[in-house]
Write an enzyme that holds these catalytic residues in place. Structure first.
Site, PDB file in Angstrom:
ATOM      1  NE  ARG A  15      -4.223  -1.798   1.909  1.00  0.00           N
ATOM      2  CZ  ARG A  15      -4.989  -2.398   2.796  1.00  0.00           C
ATOM      3  NH1 ARG A  15      -4.654  -2.395   4.065  1.00  0.00           N
ATOM      4  NH2 ARG A  15      -6.108  -2.997   2.418  1.00  0.00           N
ATOM      5  CE  LYS A  17     -16.352 -13.971  12.192  1.00  0.00           C
ATOM      6  NZ  LYS A  17     -16.746 -12.911  13.143  1.00  0.00           N
ATOM      7  N   GLY A  21      -6.668  -6.766   0.313  1.00  0.00           N
ATOM      8  CA  GLY A  21      -6.704  -7.481   1.584  1.00  0.00           C
ATOM      9  C   GLY A  21      -5.742  -8.643   1.668  1.00  0.00           C
ATOM     10  N   GLY A  30     -12.302  -4.580   1.085  1.00  0.00           N
ATOM     11  CA  GLY A  30     -13.702  -4.249   1.320  1.00  0.00           C
ATOM     12  C   GLY A  30     -14.247  -3.288   0.286  1.00  0.00           C
TER      13      GLY A  30
END
Length: 405
Positions: A40, A208, A362, A386
């Site tokens: 990043r 998840k 991510g 995200g």
């Protein structure tokens, strides 16, 4: 995308102007506080260098980790300031606070082409407040650093899906522009979102399934196939009647998964074998097992070799690929082969079939670098997990919409 860009700002001229830049420096650190993946930081350099060359007085803002609105030395941007200084070839001063006396003194003392970094914006609870007035107050303090004739450049793509003070409210208070990184990310992702060449294959992993239900539903309607691995696959396997033993399972999502399988079953591609482990540890006993053969008390921490082959077959004929989320616990070598195998299959599809491949930020981006894969083998590696998912899902990104206002 009707918004002003960095090129527009540079044409106006930035010499001697304070330019406040929201970057994304939320980089992973090891236990000693060393940056383990500077991706990043590297992605932020084109915008910063362009402003420096234009003679701007550059003030960078960013967050790191989740300090929960309190000053915490563990989440200081000090390692980032050091890495930036080295990457830019010039000293980047780190203010001892966010909008306090030290930040103001340093901002006022900048010469043309200088770069400074304020401390972690999430040290201030107002950054992430749900109260617009509180966020606005903090945004006013950030804007004050830019003095008169200042400008704002939004270049932290990893945070544009958040309506936070340094991302959203600041853009309402200063002439606002999209930085090179944000502009590039949106250009690439709009191609995938609006005009994907078919066959279009989505690869989803991560922990998840509850975090990705909306994404699966949205993308299954657009993609030809949705490959699912990672921790999220076990709830779907349980919904198909398999006993996943101690594998990650969200029992409250089983009915939702049954519904997904009923509606999109022909598009969803699930593992056919797994890597079972005696415990969640790098030195666990392991064995390759069929879906119905995880030993009692064991758990699965990766997809198996037959699954990699199956997923690779689907990917081989693709023309567009979007990948978000690892296939297993890639940080442990014993459970990294699924992620590495699928990533290599995407690289092969890109090289052999001309597939347009996007890695959705991510953990996926981190795994590419950690596993030593060829970053240039993908068409694009996003910096925002995200944000990229929400964009492809069709959700509005507050940090982008405010630029268009």
């Amino acid at each position: 995308m009707a918004f002003q860009t960095l090129d527009d700002l540079l044409k106006e001229g930035v010499e001697s102007r304070h330019v406040l830049v929201r970057s994304d420096f939320n980089v992973p650190l090891d236990e000693e506080g060393n940056i383990t993946d500077p991706g990043r930081i590297n992605a932020s350099l084109p915008t910063i260098k362009a402003l420096v060359e234009g003679g701007a007085k550059v003030i960078l803002s960013a967050h790191l980790g989740r300090p929960k609105g309190e000053v915490n030395a563990k989440f200081s941007l000090s390692p980032v300031a050091e890495a930036l200084s080295e990457a830019l070839g010039q000293y980047v001063a780190l203010a001892g606070d966010v909008t306090g006396e030290d930040a103001h003194e340093r901002a006022n003392g900048l010469n043309d082409g200088d770069v400074m970094l304020v401390e972690n914006v999430r040290f201030d609870p107002r950054e992430t407040s749900k109260d617009e007035a509180e966020r606005g107050q903090f945004a006013d303090e950030l804007v004050a650093l830019a003095a008169d004739n200042g400008a704002f450049v939004s270049d932290g793509f990893g945070v544009v899906h958040r309506a936070q003070a340094s991302v959203y409210d600041v853009a309402k208070r200063l002439p606002a522009y999209a930085g090179k990184l944000v502009e590039k990310e949106l250009s690439v992702l709009s191609t995938v979102a609006k005009e994907p060449e078919h066959p279009y294959v989505v690869v989803l992993g991560g922990a998840k399934v509850s975090d990705k239900l909306g994404v699966i539903e949205a993308l299954a309607g657009k993609a030809d196939k949705v490959i699912i691995g990672g921790g999220m696959c076990y709830t779907l396997l349980a919904a198909k009647g398999y006993n996943v033993q101690e594998s990650l399972l969200q029992e409250d999502q089983i009915e939702n998964c049954k519904d997904l399988l009923e509606r999109f079953g022909d598009k969803l591609v699930l593992p056919v074998d797994l890597i079972a482990a005696s415990k969640f540890a790098a030195d666990a006993e392991t064995q390759v097992v069929e879906l119905d053969s995880i030993p009692e008390g064991w758990m699965s921490l990766d997809i198996g070799p037959k699954s990699v082959e199956k997923f690779a077959e689907v990917l081989a004929s693709s023309k567009t690929v979007f990948w978000n989320g690892p296939m297993g616990v890639f940080e442990m070598e014993a459970f990294s082969k699924g992620t590495a195998g699928v990533a290599q299959a995407i690289i092969d599809a890109t090289a052999n079939n001309g597939s347009f491949s996007v890695v959705g930020g991510g953990d996926s981006a981190a795994s590419v670098r950690m596993l030593g894969l060829d970053e240039d083998g993908f068409s694009h590696i996003s910096t925002g997990g995200g944000a990229s998912l929400e964009y492809l899902e069709g959700k509005e990104l507050p940090g982008v919409s405010v630029l268009e206002a």
